[in-house]
Every structure is written in structure tokens, then in C-alpha cells.
Design an enzyme around this catalytic site. Structure first.
Site, PDB file in Angstrom:
ATOM      1  CE1 TYR A  85       3.438  -4.185  12.154  1.00  0.00           C
ATOM      2  CE2 TYR A  85       2.298  -2.453  13.348  1.00  0.00           C
ATOM      3  CZ  TYR A  85       2.999  -2.877  12.253  1.00  0.00           C
ATOM      4  OH  TYR A  85       3.273  -1.993  11.230  1.00  0.00           O
ATOM      5  CB  ALA A 109       9.153  -5.251   3.273  1.00  0.00           C
ATOM      6  CB  ALA A 110       6.500  -4.775   8.081  1.00  0.00           C
ATOM      7  CB  SER A 144       3.658   1.045  13.701  1.00  0.00           C
ATOM      8  OG  SER A 144       2.350   1.127  14.232  1.00  0.00           O
ATOM      9  CG  PHE A 164      -1.848   1.134   1.370  1.00  0.00           C
ATOM     10  CD1 PHE A 164      -2.605   1.596   0.313  1.00  0.00           C
ATOM     11  CD2 PHE A 164      -1.973   1.766   2.600  1.00  0.00           C
ATOM     12  CE1 PHE A 164      -3.471   2.675   0.461  1.00  0.00           C
ATOM     13  CE2 PHE A 164      -2.836   2.840   2.768  1.00  0.00           C
ATOM     14  CZ  PHE A 164      -3.580   3.297   1.693  1.00  0.00           C
ATOM     15  CB  VAL A 165       3.252   2.663   2.440  1.00  0.00           C
ATOM     16  CG1 VAL A 165       4.267   3.801   2.504  1.00  0.00           C
ATOM     17  CG2 VAL A 165       2.134   2.910   3.448  1.00  0.00           C
ATOM     18  NE  ARG A 183       4.397 -14.299  -5.769  1.00  0.00           N
ATOM     19  CZ  ARG A 183       4.042 -13.847  -4.554  1.00  0.00           C
ATOM     20  NH1 ARG A 183       3.586 -12.619  -4.415  1.00  0.00           N
ATOM     21  NH2 ARG A 183       4.169 -14.618  -3.499  1.00  0.00           N
TER      22      ARG A 183
END
Length: 315
Positions: free
Chosen positions: A140, A69-70, A114, A10-11, A32
Site C-alpha cells: 500500500y 478514492a483508493a 498516506s 470515511f474522509v 452507484r
């Protein structure tokens, strides 16, 4: 060259699109081949974000890494040990990438963290600040905090500059989960029992977050700093629903159900966390970003909501 991880997320996808429009040489990490990316963006396939991932090929010639990425926060986690799973990706994977980046002479590492590192809620008129002591309450948030701590150690040991950005809820074209569900309810004209929720919550439009990330890529004063970011204008849940209705050009149908009644009903249904997010306060103070970097959100909340609603058909 800028390397973006999470480049199809999304980001990350919005950041890559912005960098491509500006003619910035960008390399996008993908899991991929075949991902849809803007013309001119280089791609590199990386198997995953783990403690063993080899990033040498991806990092060759890179000056700045933006790590988006996370393993992301989920409402219902099926993992038997969620904290261990978050640590495996968000801590071990991140710090492995950062160590290899420093070894490859990357100058700056921008980490998308976050607001959950700060905590889950604020008192009225007491917003989180970037320099508050961390107080994460879920796996998280803990994993993001531990990643931040490890990154600061790597920065001190190697001289690679680290920038940490903690956004609250991000909304925009293609947004998923609860925010998308709320937009759909408004667009369908459903009556919502949210007409008497007078909380205050900070949000950040996707375009504003991307603009802030771009600022942090190059601004000299961003090095080795932690920032909170938002639209700079907080909303109650009632105001948010009205804003979405204006953006969708729909009449708003809000029922003034008292917050105590919402909480009581949610407790009976086992949905207390969801109502806390709708009714509780979570504000962030972005004065550090404004004063240190001279940054102001380029679009308003109303513009951000219009873009999010317009993008519903593209999600």
C-alpha cells in the site's frame, strides 16, 4: 466546482459535508446511484478507479479535484499479488484521472496519500517530515509513493498544481477497524494490558484532516507541495486509552503489562504487527503546514476523541 472522489468514504463523505455547509459547488463521484449525500451536492457515477476509466463527464467544469478514492490498506490481503492490485488502482487509476484532469484544464489536484510513504515507525524524538526520503515498507505504501511520483511528473509536464497530503491514522465519527475495536473495549469497561506503553504516536481527527484539505484547495502556497498533517499533539497508547475513557465517561481499566511481555505474547500468537502499532513510535512533524500555510488544527485531541466516541452509534 470541486470534484471529490471517494465521496462516500470515511474522509470523502466528511469533506463533501463540510463543502456543502459552506456553499461550495461540489460534485461527488460515486460508484452507484442512490448514495446519501448532502442537499445541493451534484453526483456523477463513475464505474471505478482504473487506467481505462473515462472521467470526461465528471471533470467538465471542474477547477479542483480532491482525490480521496483508493484501494485502502488492509490487515489481511487475499490478493495473490497485493502490490499489483494496489498499483492497478492507486497508481494506474490515479494517474489516469490526473492526466485527464490536466487535459480538462483543472487547476489543482489534491491527493490524499498516506504517512506510510514515509515508513512504519520513527525513532523517539525523530518525527517524520514532509521532505524526508520516502521509505515505504508495504505494498500500500509503495503504491502511494509511486502515485505521488507520477503526479509530480504530470504537474511538471502540464502546469496543473498538485498538492500531496500524508495523514497518519485518522479517527472520528464512523471510524472502523482497530480504532473502533479499541473504543468498544473501552466503552465496555474491559481491562486492557496497555497501562505501561510510553510510546508517542501522531493521529489526526477527521475534522482536522478535512479542515486541512479545505485549506489546501485554495491556499496559493500549497501548490506543488507535500504535507504531513496531525492533531499537533502526540499521545502514548496509554494516554489514548485514558482519553477514550474520559470521552466515554467510563472508568479506565489499564493493566501495566511491560511492553516486552506484550511483544513476546504477540509473537507467539502471530500478532507482532498489531503490537508494533500499539507500542511503537510514529510521529509526524507538521511545522511545514503551520509555517507555509499558517494552518493550525481547529479542534483538540480531546474534542476529536469525544466526537469519535459520540459517533460510535452512527457507524
Amino acid at each position: 466546482m470541486i470534484l471529490v472522489t471517494g465521496a462516500t468514504g470515511f474522509v470523502g463523505s466528511a469533506l463533501v459535508a463540510r463543502l456543502a455547509r459552506e456553499g461550495t459547488e461540489t460534485r461527488a463521484c460515486v460508484r452507484r446511484n442512490g448514495a446519501s449525500l448532502p442537499d445541493g451536492v451534484h453526483t456523477v457515477q463513475v464505474a471505478g478507479l482504473t487506467a481505462d476509466t473515462d472521467w470526461r463527464h465528471a471533470l467538465a467544469g471542474v477547477a479542483v479535484v480532491v482525490h480521496a478514492a483508493a484501494r485502502v490498506h488492509v490487515m489481511v490481503d487475499a490478493a495473490t499479488d497485493p502490490l499489483a492490485e494496489f498499483r492497478r488502482v492507486n497508481v494506474d487509476g490515479t494517474l489516469n484521472l490526473a492526466r485527464q484532469a490536466a487535459a480538462a484544464m483543472v487547476k489543482r489536484f489534491v491527493f490524499i496519500s498516506s504517512v506510510k510513504v514515509n515508513g512504519e515507525a520513527t525513532l523517539p524524538g525523530r518525527p517524520f517530515t514532509a521532505d524526508d526520503a520516502p521509505a515505504p515498507l508495504d505494498p500500500y505504501g509503495v503504491s502511494k509513493m509511486e502515485a505521488e511520483q507520477g503526479l509530480r511528473q504530470i504537474a511538471a509536464q502540464t502546469g496543473m498544481a498538485v498538492v500531496i497530503i500524508r495523514p497518519p491514522l485518522v479517527y472520528g465519527p464512523g471510524v472502523k477497524a482497530n480504532f473502533a475495536a479499541l473504543m468498544r473495549a473501552v466503552q465496555r469497561g474491559w481491562p486492557l494490558p496497555l497501562g505501561a506503553v510510553h510510546n508517542q504516536r501522531s493521529l489526526v481527527a477527521l475534522d482536522n484532516l478535512v479542515d486541512f484539505i479545505v485549506t489546501c484547495i485554495t491556499h496559493p502556497q500549497a501548490a506543488n507541495q507535500t504535507f504531513l498533517v496531525s492533531d499537533g499533539h502526540d499521545l502514548s497508547t496509554t494516554e489514548l486509552v485514558r482519553g477514550l475513557a474520559r470521552a466515554a465517561r467510563m472508568p479506565v481499566r489499564l493493566l501495566p503489562v511491560p511492553v516486552w511481555a506484550l511483544r513476546a505474547g504477540a509473537a507467539l500468537l502471530g500478532k507482532g504487527d498489531a503490537v508494533q502499532r500499539l507500542c511503537g513510535n510514529l510521529q509526524v512533524d507538521i511545522s511545514k503546514a503551520r509555517s507555509l500555510l499558517g494552518w493550525t488544527p481547529p479542534i483538540s485531541v480531546d474534542d476529536g476523541l469525544r466526537r469519535a466516541v459520540a459517533g460510535m452509534g452512527k457507524s
